[in-house]
Design a protein around this motif. Structure first.
Motif, mmCIF file in Angstrom:
data_model
loop_
_atom_site.group_PDB
_atom_site.id
_atom_site.type_symbol
_atom_site.label_atom_id
_atom_site.label_comp_id
_atom_site.label_asym_id
_atom_site.label_seq_id
_atom_site.Cartn_x
_atom_site.Cartn_y
_atom_site.Cartn_z
ATOM 1 N N GLU A 58 -4.228 17.900 5.964
ATOM 2 C CA GLU A 58 -5.244 18.095 4.924
ATOM 3 C C GLU A 58 -4.736 17.610 3.569
ATOM 4 O OE1 GLU A 58 -7.500 21.796 2.622
ATOM 5 O OE2 GLU A 58 -6.773 22.100 4.660
ATOM 6 N N THR A 59 -3.515 17.962 3.264
ATOM 7 C CA THR A 59 -2.919 17.550 1.992
ATOM 8 C C THR A 59 -2.831 16.035 1.887
ATOM 9 O OG1 THR A 59 -1.622 19.581 1.790
ATOM 10 C CG2 THR A 59 -0.811 17.644 0.607
ATOM 11 N N MET A 60 -2.314 15.397 2.923
ATOM 12 C CA MET A 60 -2.106 13.956 2.856
ATOM 13 C C MET A 60 -3.437 13.200 2.875
ATOM 14 S SD MET A 60 1.073 14.045 2.399
ATOM 15 C CE MET A 60 1.787 12.410 2.552
ATOM 16 N N GLN A 61 -4.437 13.733 3.560
ATOM 17 C CA GLN A 61 -5.753 13.092 3.533
ATOM 18 C C GLN A 61 -6.342 13.144 2.125
ATOM 19 O OE1 GLN A 61 -7.754 11.459 6.236
ATOM 20 N NE2 GLN A 61 -8.434 10.753 4.210
ATOM 21 N N LEU B 43 9.871 15.445 4.340
ATOM 22 C CA LEU B 43 9.697 14.055 3.906
ATOM 23 C C LEU B 43 9.341 13.155 5.087
ATOM 24 C CD1 LEU B 43 12.710 13.665 1.448
ATOM 25 C CD2 LEU B 43 10.292 13.631 0.824
ATOM 26 N N ARG B 44 10.009 13.367 6.206
ATOM 27 C CA ARG B 44 9.753 12.527 7.382
ATOM 28 C C ARG B 44 8.315 12.717 7.883
ATOM 29 N NH1 ARG B 44 13.119 9.668 10.216
ATOM 30 N NH2 ARG B 44 14.961 10.710 9.351
ATOM 31 N N ALA B 45 7.868 13.969 7.928
ATOM 32 C CA ALA B 45 6.502 14.243 8.395
ATOM 33 C C ALA B 45 5.468 13.692 7.421
ATOM 34 C CB ALA B 45 6.319 15.748 8.589
ATOM 35 N N GLY B 46 5.697 13.875 6.120
ATOM 36 C CA GLY B 46 4.758 13.361 5.127
ATOM 37 C C GLY B 46 4.707 11.847 5.112
ATOM 38 N N HIS B 47 5.856 11.215 5.275
ATOM 39 C CA HIS B 47 5.908 9.753 5.300
ATOM 40 C C HIS B 47 5.137 9.198 6.486
ATOM 41 C CE1 HIS B 47 7.784 5.827 6.273
ATOM 42 N NE2 HIS B 47 7.768 5.668 4.964
ATOM 43 N N ALA B 48 5.278 9.826 7.650
ATOM 44 C CA ALA B 48 4.568 9.360 8.846
ATOM 45 C C ALA B 48 3.062 9.434 8.650
ATOM 46 C CB ALA B 48 4.997 10.182 10.057
ATOM 47 N N LEU B 49 2.588 10.528 8.071
ATOM 48 C CA LEU B 49 1.150 10.675 7.838
ATOM 49 C C LEU B 49 0.656 9.689 6.781
ATOM 50 C CD1 LEU B 49 0.666 14.541 7.979
ATOM 51 C CD2 LEU B 49 -0.500 12.855 9.404
ATOM 52 N N SER B 50 1.460 9.458 5.751
ATOM 53 C CA SER B 50 1.025 8.511 4.722
ATOM 54 C C SER B 50 0.836 7.119 5.315
ATOM 55 C CB SER B 50 2.032 8.480 3.564
ATOM 56 O OG SER B 50 3.231 7.819 3.918
ATOM 57 N N LEU C 177 -2.393 6.988 7.177
ATOM 58 C CA LEU C 177 -3.553 7.052 6.298
ATOM 59 C C LEU C 177 -3.634 5.875 5.333
ATOM 60 C CD1 LEU C 177 -3.341 10.883 5.614
ATOM 61 C CD2 LEU C 177 -5.174 9.712 6.864
ATOM 62 N N GLY C 178 -2.651 4.988 5.378
ATOM 63 C CA GLY C 178 -2.745 3.751 4.617
ATOM 64 C C GLY C 178 -2.292 3.809 3.179
ATOM 65 N N PHE C 179 -1.376 4.722 2.850
ATOM 66 C CA PHE C 179 -0.828 4.709 1.500
ATOM 67 C C PHE C 179 0.678 4.959 1.573
ATOM 68 C CE2 PHE C 179 -1.676 9.218 2.137
ATOM 69 C CZ PHE C 179 -0.627 9.858 1.478
ATOM 70 N N GLN C 180 1.340 4.834 0.429
ATOM 71 C CA GLN C 180 2.787 4.958 0.382
ATOM 72 C C GLN C 180 3.235 6.280 -0.230
ATOM 73 O OE1 GLN C 180 3.303 0.905 -1.612
ATOM 74 N NE2 GLN C 180 5.225 1.095 -0.498
ATOM 75 N N LEU C 181 4.144 6.957 0.444
ATOM 76 C CA LEU C 181 4.869 8.077 -0.130
ATOM 77 C C LEU C 181 6.179 7.493 -0.644
ATOM 78 C CD1 LEU C 181 5.197 11.141 -0.603
ATOM 79 C CD2 LEU C 181 6.205 11.291 1.677
ATOM 80 N N ILE C 182 6.353 7.427 -1.972
ATOM 81 C CA ILE C 182 7.459 6.623 -2.500
ATOM 82 C C ILE C 182 8.528 7.415 -3.243
ATOM 83 C CG2 ILE C 182 6.046 4.545 -2.646
ATOM 84 C CD1 ILE C 182 5.923 4.987 -5.700
ATOM 85 N N SER C 183 8.294 8.723 -3.492
ATOM 86 C CA SER C 183 9.293 9.422 -4.296
ATOM 87 C C SER C 183 9.382 10.898 -3.956
ATOM 88 C CB SER C 183 8.982 9.263 -5.793
ATOM 89 O OG SER C 183 7.783 9.945 -6.123
ATOM 90 N N ASN C 184 10.525 11.460 -4.296
ATOM 91 C CA ASN C 184 10.792 12.889 -4.218
ATOM 92 C C ASN C 184 11.423 13.288 -5.544
ATOM 93 O OD1 ASN C 184 11.236 15.511 -3.012
ATOM 94 N ND2 ASN C 184 13.375 14.945 -2.715
ATOM 95 N N GLN C 185 11.083 14.473 -6.034
ATOM 96 C CA GLN C 185 11.651 14.933 -7.306
ATOM 97 C C GLN C 185 12.454 16.215 -7.074
ATOM 98 O OE1 GLN C 185 10.044 16.566 -11.524
ATOM 99 N NE2 GLN C 185 9.195 14.587 -10.909
#
Length: 336
Positions: free
Chosen positions: A133-136, A160-167, A170-178
Protein backbone atom coordinates in the motif's frame (compact mmCIF):
# COMPACT_ATOMS: atom_id res chain seq x y z
CA UNK A 1 31.97 25.66 -3.07
CA UNK A 2 30.25 22.40 -2.27
CA UNK A 3 30.74 19.26 -4.35
CA UNK A 4 27.88 17.18 -5.76
CA UNK A 5 27.24 13.44 -5.72
CA UNK A 6 24.72 11.21 -7.47
CA UNK A 7 21.90 9.94 -5.28
CA UNK A 8 21.57 6.20 -5.65
CA UNK A 9 21.43 4.59 -9.06
CA UNK A 10 19.96 7.69 -10.66
CA UNK A 11 21.03 10.76 -12.61
CA UNK A 12 19.96 13.04 -9.75
CA UNK A 13 22.75 14.99 -8.05
CA UNK A 14 22.66 16.53 -4.57
CA UNK A 15 25.10 18.76 -2.72
CA UNK A 16 27.22 16.51 -0.49
CA UNK A 17 26.67 19.01 2.32
CA UNK A 18 22.89 19.22 2.61
CA UNK A 19 21.10 21.68 4.87
CA UNK A 20 18.68 20.07 7.33
CA UNK A 21 16.22 21.96 9.53
CA UNK A 22 15.12 19.31 12.04
CA UNK A 23 15.75 21.11 15.34
CA UNK A 24 16.34 24.66 14.21
CA UNK A 25 13.52 26.12 12.16
CA UNK A 26 10.38 27.11 14.08
CA UNK A 27 11.95 25.67 17.22
CA UNK A 28 15.47 26.59 18.35
CA UNK A 29 15.97 29.50 15.96
CA UNK A 30 13.83 32.56 15.32
CA UNK A 31 12.43 32.73 11.81
CA UNK A 32 14.53 35.72 10.76
CA UNK A 33 17.75 33.94 11.74
CA UNK A 34 16.57 30.75 10.04
CA UNK A 35 15.98 32.59 6.77
CA UNK A 36 19.41 34.23 7.00
CA UNK A 37 21.03 30.84 7.56
CA UNK A 38 19.31 29.31 4.54
CA UNK A 39 20.47 32.26 2.42
CA UNK A 40 24.02 31.76 3.69
CA UNK A 41 23.80 28.09 2.73
CA UNK A 42 22.84 29.11 -0.79
CA UNK A 43 25.73 31.58 -0.94
CA UNK A 44 28.12 28.78 0.05
CA UNK A 45 26.89 26.49 -2.73
CA UNK A 46 24.46 24.30 -0.79
CA UNK A 47 21.43 23.69 -2.98
CA UNK A 48 19.95 20.61 -1.28
CA UNK A 49 17.56 21.15 1.65
CA UNK A 50 16.02 18.48 3.87
CA UNK A 51 12.97 18.89 6.09
CA UNK A 52 9.92 16.89 7.23
CA UNK A 53 6.26 17.53 7.86
CA UNK A 54 6.68 16.51 11.50
CA UNK A 55 9.43 19.02 12.29
CA UNK A 56 7.89 21.60 14.64
CA UNK A 57 4.53 20.02 13.67
CA UNK A 58 4.69 21.29 10.05
CA UNK A 59 6.04 24.78 10.91
CA UNK A 60 9.61 23.95 9.82
CA UNK A 61 8.40 23.33 6.27
CA UNK A 62 6.74 26.75 6.27
CA UNK A 63 9.94 28.47 7.40
CA UNK A 64 12.01 26.69 4.74
CA UNK A 65 9.46 27.53 2.08
CA UNK A 66 9.59 31.19 3.05
CA UNK A 67 13.40 31.17 3.06
CA UNK A 68 13.57 29.68 -0.43
CA UNK A 69 10.91 31.95 -1.91
CA UNK A 70 12.15 33.68 -5.04
CA UNK A 71 14.92 31.17 -5.71
CA UNK A 72 15.03 29.39 -9.09
CA UNK A 73 13.16 26.16 -8.36
CA UNK A 74 15.09 24.12 -10.93
CA UNK A 75 18.35 24.96 -9.11
CA UNK A 76 17.18 23.52 -5.78
CA UNK A 77 16.86 19.98 -4.47
CA UNK A 78 14.11 19.89 -1.83
CA UNK A 79 13.54 16.82 0.34
CA UNK A 80 10.75 16.19 2.84
CA UNK A 81 9.33 13.20 4.71
CA UNK A 82 6.15 11.50 5.93
CA UNK A 83 5.38 9.14 8.84
CA UNK A 84 5.50 10.86 12.25
CA UNK A 85 2.33 12.45 13.68
CA UNK A 86 1.22 15.85 12.43
CA UNK A 87 -1.70 18.10 13.25
CA UNK A 88 -3.84 16.80 16.13
CA UNK A 89 -2.22 13.33 15.83
CA UNK A 90 -5.50 11.60 15.02
CA UNK A 91 -5.69 7.95 13.93
CA UNK A 92 -4.82 8.80 10.32
CA UNK A 93 -2.38 11.62 11.07
CA UNK A 94 0.64 9.30 11.17
CA UNK A 95 2.10 6.26 9.48
CA UNK A 96 2.45 5.31 5.83
CA UNK A 97 -1.12 4.54 4.84
CA UNK A 98 -2.28 5.73 1.44
CA UNK A 99 -4.54 8.29 3.10
CA UNK A 100 -1.82 9.80 5.26
CA UNK A 101 0.74 9.87 2.44
CA UNK A 102 -1.60 11.61 -0.01
CA UNK A 103 -2.85 14.09 2.59
CA UNK A 104 0.70 14.78 3.76
CA UNK A 105 2.25 15.48 0.38
CA UNK A 106 -0.42 18.03 -0.43
CA UNK A 107 0.21 19.79 2.87
CA UNK A 108 3.98 19.72 2.38
CA UNK A 109 3.76 21.19 -1.12
CA UNK A 110 1.51 23.97 0.14
CA UNK A 111 3.78 24.84 3.06
CA UNK A 112 6.96 24.70 0.96
CA UNK A 113 5.35 26.75 -1.80
CA UNK A 114 6.35 24.36 -4.58
CA UNK A 115 4.63 22.16 -7.16
CA UNK A 116 6.82 19.14 -6.47
CA UNK A 117 9.51 17.86 -4.12
CA UNK A 118 12.63 16.26 -5.48
CA UNK A 119 12.82 13.54 -2.84
CA UNK A 120 9.96 12.21 -0.69
CA UNK A 121 11.04 9.95 2.15
CA UNK A 122 9.30 7.42 4.40
CA UNK A 123 10.49 8.77 7.74
CA UNK A 124 10.40 5.30 9.33
CA UNK A 125 9.06 1.85 8.41
CA UNK A 126 5.36 1.41 9.19
CA UNK A 127 4.58 -2.05 10.58
CA UNK A 128 0.85 -1.28 10.63
CA UNK A 129 0.47 -0.65 6.89
CA UNK A 130 1.10 -3.25 4.16
CA UNK A 131 4.28 -2.29 2.36
CA UNK A 132 2.45 -2.77 -0.95
CA UNK A 133 0.00 0.00 0.00
CA UNK A 134 2.78 2.40 0.91
CA UNK A 135 4.81 1.78 -2.23
CA UNK A 136 1.75 2.02 -4.48
CA UNK A 137 0.95 5.43 -2.99
CA UNK A 138 4.53 6.55 -3.64
CA UNK A 139 4.31 5.26 -7.22
CA UNK A 140 1.15 7.28 -7.78
CA UNK A 141 2.79 10.46 -6.49
CA UNK A 142 5.72 9.96 -8.87
CA UNK A 143 3.33 9.51 -11.80
CA UNK A 144 1.37 12.61 -10.75
CA UNK A 145 4.59 14.64 -10.80
CA UNK A 146 4.29 15.70 -7.17
CA UNK A 147 7.43 13.74 -6.29
CA UNK A 148 10.46 13.00 -8.47
CA UNK A 149 12.26 10.36 -6.39
CA UNK A 150 11.48 8.20 -3.37
CA UNK A 151 13.66 7.56 -0.33
CA UNK A 152 13.29 6.15 3.17
CA UNK A 153 14.82 6.79 6.58
CA UNK A 154 16.23 4.34 9.12
CA UNK A 155 15.07 1.23 7.26
CA UNK A 156 16.86 -2.05 7.93
CA UNK A 157 18.63 -4.00 5.20
CA UNK A 158 15.68 -6.40 4.93
CA UNK A 159 13.18 -3.54 4.67
CA UNK A 160 15.27 -1.82 2.00
CA UNK A 161 15.38 -5.03 -0.03
CA UNK A 162 11.60 -5.50 0.15
CA UNK A 163 10.89 -1.85 -0.68
CA UNK A 164 13.34 -1.86 -3.57
CA UNK A 165 11.72 -4.96 -5.09
CA UNK A 166 8.27 -3.39 -4.96
CA UNK A 167 9.51 -0.10 -6.39
CA UNK A 168 10.89 -1.96 -9.42
CA UNK A 169 7.57 -3.76 -9.90
CA UNK A 170 5.70 -0.46 -9.70
CA UNK A 171 8.00 1.36 -12.09
CA UNK A 172 9.85 3.86 -9.93
CA UNK A 173 13.19 4.12 -8.16
CA UNK A 174 13.92 3.82 -4.46
CA UNK A 175 17.21 5.71 -4.39
CA UNK A 176 18.04 6.74 -0.83
CA UNK A 177 18.01 5.95 2.87
CA UNK A 178 18.46 8.52 5.63
CA UNK A 179 20.10 6.92 8.67
CA UNK A 180 21.98 8.29 11.63
CA UNK A 181 25.70 7.87 10.88
CA UNK A 182 28.86 9.24 12.42
CA UNK A 183 32.25 8.08 13.61
CA UNK A 184 30.49 7.29 16.91
CA UNK A 185 27.37 5.66 15.42
CA UNK A 186 28.28 3.11 12.73
CA UNK A 187 25.34 0.70 12.92
CA UNK A 188 24.65 0.85 9.16
CA UNK A 189 28.07 -0.41 8.13
CA UNK A 190 27.57 -4.16 8.57
CA UNK A 191 24.25 -4.71 6.79
CA UNK A 192 22.55 -1.55 5.51
CA UNK A 193 25.50 -0.22 3.48
CA UNK A 194 26.36 -3.49 1.67
CA UNK A 195 22.68 -4.07 0.84
CA UNK A 196 22.32 -0.49 -0.36
CA UNK A 197 25.39 -0.77 -2.58
CA UNK A 198 23.92 -3.91 -4.13
CA UNK A 199 20.55 -2.26 -4.77
CA UNK A 200 21.75 1.15 -5.95
CA UNK A 201 20.61 3.06 -2.86
CA UNK A 202 22.63 5.91 -1.31
CA UNK A 203 22.74 7.20 2.26
CA UNK A 204 21.85 10.78 3.22
CA UNK A 205 23.15 10.74 6.78
CA UNK A 206 21.88 12.70 9.73
CA UNK A 207 23.82 13.67 12.84
CA UNK A 208 27.30 13.30 11.28
CA UNK A 209 28.68 15.15 14.32
CA UNK A 210 26.85 12.88 16.81
CA UNK A 211 24.56 15.70 17.90
CA UNK A 212 27.57 18.00 18.30
CA UNK A 213 29.61 15.69 20.53
CA UNK A 214 32.25 15.25 17.81
CA UNK A 215 32.84 19.01 17.88
CA UNK A 216 34.78 18.36 21.08
CA UNK A 217 32.94 21.05 23.06
CA UNK A 218 31.56 18.57 25.61
CA UNK A 219 34.30 17.72 28.11
CA UNK A 220 34.56 14.68 30.37
CA UNK A 221 33.84 15.35 34.03
CA UNK A 222 32.42 18.80 33.33
CA UNK A 223 28.90 20.20 33.10
CA UNK A 224 27.54 20.60 29.59
CA UNK A 225 27.92 24.15 28.22
CA UNK A 226 25.05 26.50 28.98
CA UNK A 227 22.75 26.94 26.01
CA UNK A 228 24.07 23.85 24.22
CA UNK A 229 21.90 21.22 22.59
CA UNK A 230 22.30 18.98 25.62
CA UNK A 231 20.41 21.49 27.79
CA UNK A 232 17.44 22.03 25.48
CA UNK A 233 14.72 19.39 25.08
CA UNK A 234 13.62 21.09 21.86
CA UNK A 235 17.12 20.73 20.45
CA UNK A 236 17.58 16.99 20.69
CA UNK A 237 18.70 16.60 24.32
CA UNK A 238 17.26 13.08 24.39
CA UNK A 239 19.34 12.09 21.36
CA UNK A 240 22.61 13.47 22.65
CA UNK A 241 22.52 12.03 26.17
CA UNK A 242 23.73 8.58 25.05
CA UNK A 243 26.94 10.18 23.80
CA UNK A 244 27.66 12.13 26.99
CA UNK A 245 29.32 9.32 28.93
CA UNK A 246 32.82 10.19 30.14
CA UNK A 247 34.44 7.31 28.25
CA UNK A 248 32.94 8.64 25.00
CA UNK A 249 33.91 12.24 25.71
CA UNK A 250 37.45 11.17 26.60
CA UNK A 251 37.73 9.30 23.31
CA UNK A 252 36.49 12.33 21.39
CA UNK A 253 39.18 14.48 22.97
CA UNK A 254 41.75 12.10 21.47
CA UNK A 255 40.56 13.26 18.04
CA UNK A 256 41.79 16.84 18.55
CA UNK A 257 45.42 16.15 17.54
CA UNK A 258 44.16 14.04 14.63
CA UNK A 259 42.12 16.99 13.34
CA UNK A 260 45.02 19.40 13.85
CA UNK A 261 47.39 17.14 11.94
CA UNK A 262 44.87 16.94 9.08
CA UNK A 263 44.50 20.72 9.07
CA UNK A 264 40.79 20.52 9.95
CA UNK A 265 38.50 21.67 12.72
CA UNK A 266 36.75 18.98 14.72
CA UNK A 267 33.39 19.53 12.93
CA UNK A 268 35.13 19.39 9.56
CA UNK A 269 36.84 16.14 10.52
CA UNK A 270 33.53 14.57 11.61
CA UNK A 271 31.73 15.52 8.41
CA UNK A 272 34.66 14.61 6.17
CA UNK A 273 34.77 11.20 7.87
CA UNK A 274 31.21 10.25 6.86
CA UNK A 275 31.83 11.52 3.33
CA UNK A 276 34.73 9.08 2.93
CA UNK A 277 32.14 6.29 2.74
CA UNK A 278 31.38 5.94 -1.00
CA UNK A 279 27.80 4.90 -0.23
CA UNK A 280 27.14 8.28 1.44
CA UNK A 281 25.84 10.90 -0.97
CA UNK A 282 25.27 13.69 1.53
CA UNK A 283 25.81 14.69 5.13
CA UNK A 284 22.98 16.67 6.71
CA UNK A 285 24.11 19.72 8.66
CA UNK A 286 22.08 22.23 10.60
CA UNK A 287 23.00 25.64 11.93
CA UNK A 288 21.54 28.12 14.37
CA UNK A 289 23.68 30.95 12.96
CA UNK A 290 24.82 31.60 9.37
CA UNK A 291 28.52 31.70 10.25
CA UNK A 292 28.43 28.11 11.53
CA UNK A 293 28.02 26.94 7.95
CA UNK A 294 31.21 28.71 6.87
CA UNK A 295 33.19 26.14 8.84
CA UNK A 296 31.29 22.96 8.05
CA UNK A 297 31.10 23.42 4.27
CA UNK A 298 34.89 23.22 4.14
CA UNK A 299 34.56 19.48 4.74
CA UNK A 300 33.28 19.13 1.18
CA UNK A 301 35.89 17.61 -1.08
CA UNK A 302 38.27 16.70 1.76
CA UNK A 303 40.07 13.39 1.30
CA UNK A 304 41.29 11.79 4.53
CA UNK A 305 44.32 9.58 4.04
CA UNK A 306 44.55 6.06 5.43
CA UNK A 307 46.62 7.13 8.42
CA UNK A 308 44.00 9.67 9.50
CA UNK A 309 41.18 7.14 9.13
CA UNK A 310 43.14 4.63 11.21
CA UNK A 311 43.86 7.25 13.87
CA UNK A 312 40.14 8.03 14.12
CA UNK A 313 39.32 4.35 14.52
CA UNK A 314 41.98 3.97 17.17
CA UNK A 315 40.80 7.01 19.12
CA UNK A 316 37.18 5.82 19.19
CA UNK A 317 37.89 2.12 19.69
CA UNK A 318 35.50 0.62 22.20
CA UNK A 319 33.03 3.53 22.26
CA UNK A 320 31.75 3.63 18.65
CA UNK A 321 28.39 1.83 18.35
CA UNK A 322 28.36 -0.81 15.58
CA UNK A 323 25.39 -3.09 16.42
CA UNK A 324 23.27 -3.40 13.22
CA UNK A 325 20.23 -4.32 15.34
CA UNK A 326 20.03 -0.67 16.39
CA UNK A 327 18.62 0.34 13.01
CA UNK A 328 14.98 0.22 14.11
CA UNK A 329 11.55 1.74 13.54
CA UNK A 330 8.75 1.83 16.12
CA UNK A 331 6.76 -1.41 16.17
CA UNK A 332 3.54 0.57 16.42
CA UNK A 333 2.58 3.98 15.10
CA UNK A 334 3.33 6.88 17.42
CA UNK A 335 0.38 8.95 18.57
CA UNK A 336 2.04 12.15 19.76
Amino acid sequence: MVNYRYLGNSGFKVSEITYGNWITHASQVENEAAVATVHRALDLGITSFDTADAYANTAAEEVLGEALKGQRRESLEIFTKVYWPTGPAGPNDQGLSRKHILDSINGSLRRLGVDYVDLYQAHRYDYETPLEETMQAFADLVRQGKVLYIGVSEWSAEQLRAGHALSKELGFQLISNQPQYSALWRVIEEKVVPTSEELGISQIVWSPMAQGVLSGKYLPGQAVPAGSRATDDKSGANFIKNFLRDEVLEAVQRLKPVAEQAGLTMPQLAIAWVLQNPNVSAALVGASRPEQLDDTVKASGVVLDADVMTAIDDALSGVAETDPAKTVSPKGRPTD
